[in-house]
Design an enzyme around this catalytic site. Sequence first.
Site, mmCIF file in Angstrom:
data_model
loop_
_atom_site.group_PDB
_atom_site.id
_atom_site.type_symbol
_atom_site.label_atom_id
_atom_site.label_comp_id
_atom_site.label_asym_id
_atom_site.label_seq_id
_atom_site.Cartn_x
_atom_site.Cartn_y
_atom_site.Cartn_z
ATOM 1 N N HIS A 1 -9.974 3.530 -3.422
ATOM 2 C CA HIS A 1 -10.726 2.328 -3.034
ATOM 3 C C HIS A 1 -10.769 2.222 -1.513
ATOM 4 O O HIS A 1 -11.821 1.983 -0.919
ATOM 5 C CB HIS A 1 -10.058 1.086 -3.638
ATOM 6 C CG HIS A 1 -10.473 -0.221 -3.016
ATOM 7 N ND1 HIS A 1 -9.997 -0.634 -1.783
ATOM 8 C CD2 HIS A 1 -11.308 -1.207 -3.444
ATOM 9 C CE1 HIS A 1 -10.531 -1.810 -1.484
ATOM 10 N NE2 HIS A 1 -11.320 -2.175 -2.468
ATOM 11 N N ASN A 2 -9.621 2.407 -0.870
ATOM 12 C CA ASN A 2 -9.563 2.277 0.581
ATOM 13 C C ASN A 2 -10.317 3.404 1.281
ATOM 14 O O ASN A 2 -10.915 3.200 2.343
ATOM 15 C CB ASN A 2 -8.109 2.241 1.053
ATOM 16 C CG ASN A 2 -7.454 0.902 0.791
ATOM 17 O OD1 ASN A 2 -7.901 0.146 -0.073
ATOM 18 N ND2 ASN A 2 -6.391 0.591 1.498
ATOM 19 N N SER B 1 -6.013 -5.779 -3.543
ATOM 20 C CA SER B 1 -7.093 -5.672 -2.560
ATOM 21 C C SER B 1 -7.790 -7.010 -2.402
ATOM 22 O O SER B 1 -7.968 -7.742 -3.368
ATOM 23 C CB SER B 1 -8.117 -4.610 -2.983
ATOM 24 O OG SER B 1 -9.147 -4.506 -2.010
ATOM 25 N N ASN C 1 0.842 -1.205 0.000
ATOM 26 C CA ASN C 1 0.000 0.000 0.000
ATOM 27 C C ASN C 1 0.876 1.254 0.000
ATOM 28 O O ASN C 1 0.807 2.080 0.910
ATOM 29 C CB ASN C 1 -0.927 0.012 1.213
ATOM 30 C CG ASN C 1 -2.225 -0.733 0.961
ATOM 31 O OD1 ASN C 1 -2.708 -0.796 -0.164
ATOM 32 N ND2 ASN C 1 -2.790 -1.311 2.002
ATOM 33 N N GLU D 1 -13.738 2.396 1.133
ATOM 34 C CA GLU D 1 -13.875 1.299 2.100
ATOM 35 C C GLU D 1 -14.083 1.848 3.511
ATOM 36 O O GLU D 1 -14.951 1.368 4.252
ATOM 37 C CB GLU D 1 -12.625 0.436 2.042
ATOM 38 C CG GLU D 1 -12.566 -0.721 3.012
ATOM 39 C CD GLU D 1 -11.222 -1.425 2.957
ATOM 40 O OE1 GLU D 1 -10.638 -1.651 4.031
ATOM 41 O OE2 GLU D 1 -10.746 -1.729 1.842
ATOM 42 N N TYR D 2 -13.299 2.857 3.893
ATOM 43 C CA TYR D 2 -13.465 3.483 5.212
ATOM 44 C C TYR D 2 -14.906 3.972 5.372
ATOM 45 O O TYR D 2 -15.548 3.753 6.397
ATOM 46 C CB TYR D 2 -12.535 4.695 5.336
ATOM 47 C CG TYR D 2 -11.148 4.428 5.865
ATOM 48 C CD1 TYR D 2 -10.339 3.432 5.313
ATOM 49 C CD2 TYR D 2 -10.621 5.191 6.889
ATOM 50 C CE1 TYR D 2 -9.057 3.215 5.781
ATOM 51 C CE2 TYR D 2 -9.338 4.982 7.374
ATOM 52 C CZ TYR D 2 -8.557 3.987 6.815
ATOM 53 O OH TYR D 2 -7.286 3.770 7.287
ATOM 54 N N LYS E 1 -6.144 2.502 -5.841
ATOM 55 C CA LYS E 1 -6.289 1.661 -4.635
ATOM 56 C C LYS E 1 -6.478 2.532 -3.392
ATOM 57 O O LYS E 1 -7.242 2.186 -2.478
ATOM 58 C CB LYS E 1 -5.055 0.760 -4.471
ATOM 59 C CG LYS E 1 -5.013 -0.041 -3.152
ATOM 60 C CD LYS E 1 -6.184 -0.979 -3.027
ATOM 61 C CE LYS E 1 -6.225 -1.832 -1.779
ATOM 62 N NZ LYS E 1 -5.110 -1.910 -0.891
#
Length: 508
Positions: free
Chosen positions: A213-214, A138, A113, A217-218, A210
């Site tokens: 994306h995270n 991921s 990451n 996600e959070y 990514k």
Amino acid sequence: MQNHSNLNDIGVIGLGVMGKNLALNIADNQYRVSVFDLDPVKVNGVLQQEKQERVGQELRITGCANLSEMLASLTKPRILVLSVPAGAPVDGVCAALISAGIEADDIVIDTGNSLWTDTVEREQHYQGQFIFFSSAVSGGEVGARFGPSLMPSGDLGAWQHVAPIWKAIAAKVNPQTGLPIERFEPGNPVTEGEPCTTYIGPAGAGHYVKMVHNGIEYADMQLICEAYQLLHDGLGMSAAEVGEVFERWNQGSLNSYLMGISAEVLKQADPLTGKPLVEMILDKAGQKGTGLWTAVSSLQIGCPAPTIAEAVYARAVSTQKSLRVELSKKLAGPLSPAMDENQKANLIDALESALYCAKVCCYAQGFQLMAMTALEQKWQLDFAEIAKIWRAGCIIRATFLQSITQAYQADANLSCLLMADTFASTLSEKQTEWRIAVAAAIMQGIPVPCISSALAYYDSYRSETLPANLLQGQRDFFGAHTFERLDKPAGEKYHLDWSAQERVLIKL
């Protein structure tokens, strides 16, 4: 294609949970793999696991004692996968590979990451010594083992060498339904369906995607947590009862990996006390930085992503446990109005709509952020493809991503997901229930920073006129920052001489 010499196809450096599982996944897909780790125990662990999983079959993983041995074991151009922590460890391995004799056309893939700007710098720094390539991964340890979502970026020539392996090991989806095709059997990988990987763009683009994306996600996780608290604390439902509601929601438009695991967590009893496990877990959430990076990036580029930022703040508030305990004794909350069973049922339905609407806005923020950064960096991001590779393998995988894919396929130049007819009509239809859920949470004194910030985002974008006109007046008053006028051409600047006895409008 796999080689037919005595040399291996690819090397994996770093055999923690992710590296080990990537190596086993690659081997399952008929590639021969060399592995190395500074800890020989980890090397032996991978070799032993492969022996256990491939009884009576040819072994495809070779352990290496050092990096020189690894380089000698691989066909050229060598492909080396780094699965080490972001930051200094990446450069440490790169320096060691240079000392071990890596060559200019060899490919080093950073799968950690890493901060995307570090990836851009590394590609330039190592140019001429080897090809520094990157591929965000991921899906956690299960994804790495049986099919992750992969976001590669960098040298296009390197991608041609990497692509066959990446397409083989990636998660797969049914192209018609967008649903994952999953099989968690060592030695029996999924080979049918569309692979969840695509070339993202130049160096840094994959890690940026990514990162976003995270960030999503959070927000997605926090949205679900807020729904849980409203049902549990507001309606007095047990953890298991909330889990049953989530399980039902998971059969509809909210179907996702995160919704599914949330239901499972809520229904789990604590092995030590027999109480709901979730009620025995300390309410302090950690973070590894990618959500923070996303929020910072949105602020730097001027792209509104309030729901993602609020998710980061929610984790920060959660860490202030001792202060929250003290203030819970000092700060008053509302006297919550009583609800009958019918009212409770209606609120549960309203909350389902609110969660869906907030989720749409969260993704809209992420995709707009990627679009604005792509414009600045001169990247040609294909958002339909990005949505497609998130349909399986990754943490935010959801049926909902099929709708996003179709929206971008219908209009590749879509400026915002809220512009897509399918989302605009659904949000317009469900917004009343969304407001009911937010109002109920406020009246109950239950914090819903993400659900409510998403509603504010929706209301801001549907407002033709915002109070920024007053804000510009304030700025011009105290700092002569100027303003534009509605009745004059765009770009013309004006200032009112606020200090003069007779205030005069000045065109600049």
